[in-house]
Design a protein around this motif. Structure first.
Motif, mmCIF file in Angstrom:
data_model
loop_
_atom_site.group_PDB
_atom_site.id
_atom_site.type_symbol
_atom_site.label_atom_id
_atom_site.label_comp_id
_atom_site.label_asym_id
_atom_site.label_seq_id
_atom_site.Cartn_x
_atom_site.Cartn_y
_atom_site.Cartn_z
ATOM 1 N N SER A 57 21.690 -49.318 -0.242
ATOM 2 C CA SER A 57 22.506 -48.128 0.098
ATOM 3 C C SER A 57 22.956 -47.648 -1.219
ATOM 4 C CB SER A 57 23.458 -48.272 1.191
ATOM 5 O OG SER A 57 24.425 -49.210 0.963
ATOM 6 N N GLN A 58 23.602 -46.481 -1.217
ATOM 7 C CA GLN A 58 24.480 -46.038 -2.312
ATOM 8 C C GLN A 58 25.654 -46.890 -2.359
ATOM 9 O OE1 GLN A 58 23.257 -43.851 -4.299
ATOM 10 N NE2 GLN A 58 24.950 -43.531 -5.635
ATOM 11 N N GLY A 59 26.282 -47.300 -1.265
ATOM 12 C CA GLY A 59 27.429 -48.215 -1.352
ATOM 13 C C GLY A 59 27.219 -49.754 -1.913
ATOM 14 N N LEU A 60 26.086 -50.127 -1.543
ATOM 15 C CA LEU A 60 25.740 -51.500 -2.094
ATOM 16 C C LEU A 60 25.297 -51.370 -3.535
ATOM 17 C CD1 LEU A 60 25.082 -54.290 -1.460
ATOM 18 C CD2 LEU A 60 22.736 -53.649 -0.648
ATOM 19 N N LEU A 61 24.681 -50.318 -3.669
ATOM 20 C CA LEU A 61 24.426 -50.163 -5.360
ATOM 21 C C LEU A 61 25.702 -50.183 -6.014
ATOM 22 C CD1 LEU A 61 21.970 -50.021 -7.170
ATOM 23 C CD2 LEU A 61 22.127 -47.486 -6.886
ATOM 24 N N GLY A 62 26.699 -49.408 -5.508
ATOM 25 C CA GLY A 62 27.995 -49.553 -6.396
ATOM 26 C C GLY A 62 28.660 -50.847 -6.389
ATOM 27 N N ARG A 63 28.582 -51.482 -5.384
ATOM 28 C CA ARG A 63 29.183 -52.741 -5.519
ATOM 29 C C ARG A 63 28.518 -53.733 -6.324
ATOM 30 N NH1 ARG A 63 29.572 -55.227 0.385
ATOM 31 N NH2 ARG A 63 30.888 -56.812 -0.599
ATOM 32 N N ILE A 64 27.238 -53.656 -6.508
ATOM 33 C CA ILE A 64 26.346 -54.461 -7.259
ATOM 34 C C ILE A 64 27.018 -54.030 -8.794
ATOM 35 C CG2 ILE A 64 24.372 -54.964 -8.671
ATOM 36 C CD1 ILE A 64 22.917 -54.100 -5.938
ATOM 37 N N LEU A 65 27.373 -53.028 -9.059
ATOM 38 C CA LEU A 65 27.772 -52.401 -10.379
ATOM 39 C C LEU A 65 29.224 -53.111 -10.468
ATOM 40 C CD1 LEU A 65 25.294 -50.939 -10.780
ATOM 41 C CD2 LEU A 65 26.857 -49.063 -11.782
ATOM 42 N N THR A 66 30.090 -52.930 -9.664
ATOM 43 C CA THR A 66 31.704 -53.395 -9.576
ATOM 44 C C THR A 66 31.811 -54.750 -9.353
ATOM 45 O OG1 THR A 66 31.925 -52.576 -7.341
ATOM 46 C CG2 THR A 66 32.137 -50.856 -9.087
ATOM 47 N N GLU A 67 31.030 -55.458 -8.401
ATOM 48 C CA GLU A 67 31.515 -56.922 -7.929
ATOM 49 C C GLU A 67 30.530 -57.856 -8.780
ATOM 50 O OE1 GLU A 67 31.843 -57.186 -3.729
ATOM 51 O OE2 GLU A 67 32.671 -54.954 -3.561
ATOM 52 N N VAL A 68 29.317 -57.497 -8.974
ATOM 53 C CA VAL A 68 28.335 -58.420 -9.425
ATOM 54 C C VAL A 68 28.345 -58.246 -10.992
ATOM 55 C CG1 VAL A 68 26.064 -59.404 -9.675
ATOM 56 C CG2 VAL A 68 26.986 -58.674 -7.459
ATOM 57 N N LEU A 69 28.160 -57.198 -11.412
ATOM 58 C CA LEU A 69 27.913 -57.173 -13.223
ATOM 59 C C LEU A 69 29.214 -57.392 -13.805
ATOM 60 C CD1 LEU A 69 25.163 -55.833 -12.172
ATOM 61 C CD2 LEU A 69 25.667 -54.172 -13.978
ATOM 62 N N ALA B 81 31.899 -58.993 -12.676
ATOM 63 C CA ALA B 81 32.474 -60.331 -12.179
ATOM 64 C C ALA B 81 32.383 -61.202 -13.492
ATOM 65 C CB ALA B 81 31.561 -61.174 -11.267
ATOM 66 N N ARG B 82 33.432 -62.048 -13.395
ATOM 67 C CA ARG B 82 33.571 -63.212 -14.264
ATOM 68 C C ARG B 82 32.385 -63.993 -14.613
ATOM 69 N NH1 ARG B 82 37.896 -64.980 -11.548
ATOM 70 N NH2 ARG B 82 37.013 -67.046 -11.428
ATOM 71 N N GLU B 83 32.081 -64.495 -15.442
ATOM 72 C CA GLU B 83 30.782 -65.408 -15.767
ATOM 73 C C GLU B 83 30.975 -66.571 -14.869
ATOM 74 O OE1 GLU B 83 28.714 -67.920 -19.292
ATOM 75 O OE2 GLU B 83 29.900 -66.111 -19.962
ATOM 76 N N ASP B 84 31.972 -67.051 -14.823
ATOM 77 C CA ASP B 84 32.266 -68.183 -13.765
ATOM 78 C C ASP B 84 32.335 -67.774 -12.066
ATOM 79 O OD1 ASP B 84 34.538 -67.296 -13.999
ATOM 80 O OD2 ASP B 84 35.535 -69.210 -14.300
ATOM 81 N N GLY B 85 32.201 -66.524 -12.072
ATOM 82 C CA GLY B 85 32.287 -65.971 -10.469
ATOM 83 C C GLY B 85 31.105 -66.282 -9.867
ATOM 84 N N GLY B 86 31.034 -66.316 -8.367
ATOM 85 C CA GLY B 86 30.018 -66.365 -7.769
ATOM 86 C C GLY B 86 29.952 -65.511 -6.758
ATOM 87 N N PRO B 87 29.860 -64.064 -7.009
ATOM 88 C CA PRO B 87 29.758 -63.210 -5.783
ATOM 89 C C PRO B 87 28.437 -63.195 -5.063
ATOM 90 C CG PRO B 87 29.334 -62.158 -8.063
ATOM 91 C CD PRO B 87 29.771 -63.517 -8.249
ATOM 92 N N VAL B 88 28.589 -62.685 -3.807
ATOM 93 C CA VAL B 88 27.436 -62.755 -3.036
ATOM 94 C C VAL B 88 27.114 -61.500 -2.145
ATOM 95 C CG1 VAL B 88 25.653 -63.771 -1.099
ATOM 96 C CG2 VAL B 88 27.222 -65.275 -2.796
ATOM 97 N N LEU B 89 26.329 -60.574 -2.572
ATOM 98 C CA LEU B 89 26.068 -59.394 -1.515
ATOM 99 C C LEU B 89 25.022 -59.233 -0.870
ATOM 100 C CD1 LEU B 89 27.163 -56.563 -4.304
ATOM 101 C CD2 LEU B 89 28.589 -57.742 -2.841
ATOM 102 N N SER B 90 25.032 -58.820 0.411
ATOM 103 C CA SER B 90 24.233 -58.834 1.353
ATOM 104 C C SER B 90 23.445 -57.670 1.362
ATOM 105 C CB SER B 90 24.494 -59.329 2.831
ATOM 106 O OG SER B 90 25.033 -60.582 2.868
ATOM 107 N N GLY B 91 22.074 -57.573 1.088
ATOM 108 C CA GLY B 91 21.186 -56.550 1.299
ATOM 109 C C GLY B 91 20.326 -56.297 2.473
ATOM 110 N N PRO B 92 19.515 -55.351 2.813
ATOM 111 C CA PRO B 92 18.471 -55.402 3.640
ATOM 112 C C PRO B 92 17.461 -56.445 3.726
ATOM 113 C CG PRO B 92 18.258 -53.404 2.392
ATOM 114 C CD PRO B 92 19.572 -54.093 1.864
#
Length: 445
Positions: A278-290, A292-303
């Motif tokens: 979704s548009q929302g998930l795509l935005g979160r990939i940019l803001t929360e994954v890309l 994120a700190r190098e030592d961070g471990g973000p996990v986002l659930s998609g369909p």
């Protein structure tokens, strides 16, 4: 005035294809009956054709419909095949989506190398598809509607009637006195497509009679634009994709502006064959994954997947809730051990590794990490914590927990296929074994 139907539509659709077998999706309704009748009228094709009826088990009349389809195929001197599917909707699926997914999965299973599947969608079906995509907020890909042809399993799926008006199909059926099935569920406007077909499109056509033609033309424009964008995105993706593990290089991805980053992520997911975010998930990939700190471990659930980061890479993986632990068994006397995700750990002959004689007489145990394990490696001084070795090798944390530890007589001898303890390592041509993780081949259970 509607264009008259002719067998030339089938010939044109098959141009450039030389299918050994031609399957025709045949529900018994007017559209698929006309497609089957047209195709069977070509003597050179008739021996290749098999009409396929997919029995969803959702209608009490389905057995009678299957019999009607079998009789029609026999009368047209073509083959017939009945496929039964389980079409119950899963969590998050609409009944329409569940039936469609089950139907296409069953049809795909038939396809041999180069085979063709012909389906009977026409111009009004295209109109409904584009409107549904528009109402769902789709982008260019969705607004492109259905393509006239596409890869399908080991063959191709073709839509010879996609530019044909519904009226022309009705005229052909009447002219040839065809007998077809009327599915009563088509009159139920509870389903989105039926609501459009029964209530909305007729009203729109009172105002815009050529609506199916003009919307189909818009869909073709969208398809051309989408193709041009996809070709450009493929070039950009080549510079950011790590082909060894199908991950995205974050450092290179950040060289592009946010709009192109989104495009590249969509193209990446499209290539991996998963549903678009979704548009929302795509935005979160940019803001929360890309971001994120190098030592961070973000996990986002998609369909049907999850997006994770490790160091400078973005991963697309199975959902966290679907990740299974390694299936360990007593390995004594075995030479291979099945694990999750269709992997097996196997022993292979080698000139350097663990001595085969020792292996065959030792008490072999496979364990998962408990934390704090250390190993001494050939050619290196001292003992090394597995955590440090995994970090050095750039192995993501979620993969570390799935690597089996192999113990011989209670002592750590190997870490999966990656490292062998110096205590057990030998170089003796033809007398050693090594461990390797392999994918199960079709037919292995």
């Amino acid at each position: 005035m509607p264009v008259a139907l002719s067998a030339q539509l089938i010939v044109s659709a098959l141009t450039g294809h030389h299918p050994p077998h031609i399957y025709i999706g045949y529900s018994g309704g007017i559209d698929s009956h006309v497609l089957l009748h047209l195709s069977a009228s070509i003597p050179a094709l008739r021996h290749k054709i098999t009409a396929v009826y997919v029995h969803h088990g959702l209608q009490p009349e389905a057995d009678a419909w299957a019999a009607h389809c079998a009789n029609t195929a026999q009368a047209l001197a073509v083959g017939f095949k009945l496929l039964r599917v389980e079409a119950a909707a899963k969590s998050g699926e609409s009944p329409e989506e569940a039936a469609r997914n089950a139907r296409y999965a069953a049809l795909k299973s038939l396809m041999g190398n180069g085979d063709a599947l012909l389906v009977a969608q026409h111009r009004e079906d295209q109109l409904e598809t584009v409107l549904l995509q528009l109402f769902r907020g789709s982008g260019l890909r969705g607004l492109s509607g259905m393509p006239p042809g596409m890869e399908f399993g080991s063959g191709v799926l073709l839509r010879p009637l996609l530019e044909v008006a519904k009226q022309a199909i009705g005229d052909y059926a009447a002219a040839h006195a065809l007998s077809w099935i009327e599915d009563p569920s088509n009159q139920c406007s509870d389903y989105d497509r039926n609501f459009l077909r029964n209530d909305i499109v007729p009203l729109l056509k009172q105002r815009w009679p050529a609506l199916d033609k003009t919307v189909a033309r818009s869909a073709a424009h969208c398809a051309e634009a989408q193709q041009a964008i996809a070709e450009a995105a493929d070039d950009w993706l080549g510079a950011t994709l790590n082909p060894a593990d199908n991950t995205l290089d974050i450092t290179k991805l950040k060289d592009y502006p946010p709009l192109r980053q989104k495009l590249l992520i969509r193209q990446w997911l499209q290539r991996l064959g998963v549903k678009m975010p979704s548009q929302g998930l795509l935005g979160r990939i940019l803001t929360e994954v890309l971001a994120a700190r190098e030592d961070g471990g973000p996990v986002l659930s998609g369909p049907g997947y999850c997006i994770r980061r490790y160091r400078h890479k973005v991963y697309c993986l199975p959902p966290v809730e679907q990740e299974h632990p390694l299936k360990l068994s007593d390995p004594q006397g075995q030479t291979s051990w099945p694990f999750a995700d269709q992997n097996i750990l196997v022993c292979l002959p080698a000139s350097a590794g663990i001595l085969r004689d020792y292996w065959e007489n030792a008490r072999v145990e496979l364990r998962l990490r408990g934390g704090g394990e250390k190993i001494r490696l050939p050619g290196r001084q001292g003992h090394h914590a597995l955590k440090k070795l995994f970090q050095e090798a750039g192995i993501p944390p979620w993969e570390r927990e799935r690597i089996p530890l192999v113990y011989l007589d209670g002592r750590l001898a190997a870490v999966g296929e990656r490292w062998i303890s110096a205590e057990f390592y030998q170089e003796r041509p033809g007398a050693c074994i090594v461990l390797a993780m392999q994918k199960l081949s079709p037919g292995i259970t």
